[in-house]
Every structure is written in C-alpha cells, then in structure tokens.
Scaffold this motif. Sequence first.
Motif, PDB file in Angstrom:
ATOM      1  N   LEU A  15       0.699  -0.677  -0.205  1.00 45.94           N
ATOM      2  CA  LEU A  15      -0.038  -0.165   0.095  1.00 45.94           C
ATOM      3  C   LEU A  15       0.982   1.729   0.249  1.00 45.94           C
ATOM      4  O   LEU A  15       0.986   2.205  -0.595  1.00 45.94           O
ATOM      5  N   SER A  16       2.291   1.322   0.564  1.00 47.68           N
ATOM      6  CA  SER A  16       3.089   2.558   0.627  1.00 47.68           C
ATOM      7  C   SER A  16       2.925   2.465  -0.438  1.00 47.68           C
ATOM      8  O   SER A  16       3.772   3.550  -1.115  1.00 47.68           O
ATOM      9  N   LEU A  17       4.290   1.968  -1.604  1.00 48.20           N
ATOM     10  CA  LEU A  17       4.344   1.569  -2.992  1.00 48.20           C
ATOM     11  C   LEU A  17       3.236   2.168  -3.649  1.00 48.20           C
ATOM     12  O   LEU A  17       3.852   3.076  -4.477  1.00 48.20           O
ATOM     13  N   SER A  18       1.776   1.609  -3.262  1.00 47.82           N
ATOM     14  CA  SER A  18       1.034   2.572  -4.909  1.00 47.82           C
ATOM     15  C   SER A  18       0.750   3.662  -4.332  1.00 47.82           C
ATOM     16  O   SER A  18       0.317   4.591  -5.348  1.00 47.82           O
ATOM     17  N   PRO A  22       2.078   9.302  -9.506  1.00 49.89           N
ATOM     18  CA  PRO A  22       2.043  10.183  -9.708  1.00 49.89           C
ATOM     19  C   PRO A  22       0.419  10.384 -10.761  1.00 49.89           C
ATOM     20  O   PRO A  22      -0.665   9.458 -11.568  1.00 49.89           O
ATOM     21  N   PRO A  23      -0.388  11.651  -9.994  1.00 53.96           N
ATOM     22  CA  PRO A  23      -1.941  12.769 -10.896  1.00 53.96           C
ATOM     23  C   PRO A  23      -1.794  11.736 -12.368  1.00 53.96           C
ATOM     24  O   PRO A  23      -0.443  12.188 -12.930  1.00 53.96           O
ATOM     25  N   ARG A  24      -3.045  11.433 -12.687  1.00 57.14           N
ATOM     26  CA  ARG A  24      -2.728  11.820 -14.403  1.00 57.14           C
ATOM     27  C   ARG A  24      -2.607  13.313 -14.551  1.00 57.14           C
ATOM     28  O   ARG A  24      -4.415  13.429 -14.663  1.00 57.14           O
ATOM     29  N   ARG A  25      -2.738  13.361 -15.944  1.00 58.85           N
ATOM     30  CA  ARG A  25      -3.305  14.878 -16.732  1.00 58.85           C
ATOM     31  C   ARG A  25      -3.638  14.614 -17.266  1.00 58.85           C
ATOM     32  O   ARG A  25      -3.895  13.497 -18.310  1.00 58.85           O
TER      33      ARG A  25
END
Length: 61
Positions: A15-18, A22-25
């Motif tokens: 969960l920490s890796l997920s 970065p958010p998708r643009r």
Amino acid sequence: MKSIKIYLATGIFLLSLSSCVPPRRPHRPPHPRGAKPMPPGQAKKVFGTKSARPFAPGQRK
C-alpha cells in the motif's frame, strides 16, 4: 500468528508503494494546422475535468 504478521507487513508495504504514483494529467487533443485551438473551458467539458487550468496556456509548467 507469525504468518498473519508477515501478511500484514507485506500488505502495508504494498500500500505504501501504491501511493507513489503521480496523478494523471488530461491529454490535450491535437488540432489541425491553421485551426484555432479549443478554449480551455471547452476542453474541460470535453475531457470531463473539474478545472480548466491544465488546458490554459499560461498555466503550463
């Protein structure tokens, strides 16, 4: 009991890796040469985003 702790530790680690993604643009559509670019408000409606900021030319970084 020991195996439960190992599964729990592995789950927390995954969960920490997920959270590092970065958010998708939004993708800007290409327009033909000579055509006027789509206004930021219209692009916002087409792509269904809440903000027109990513489509405004002065707001790109």
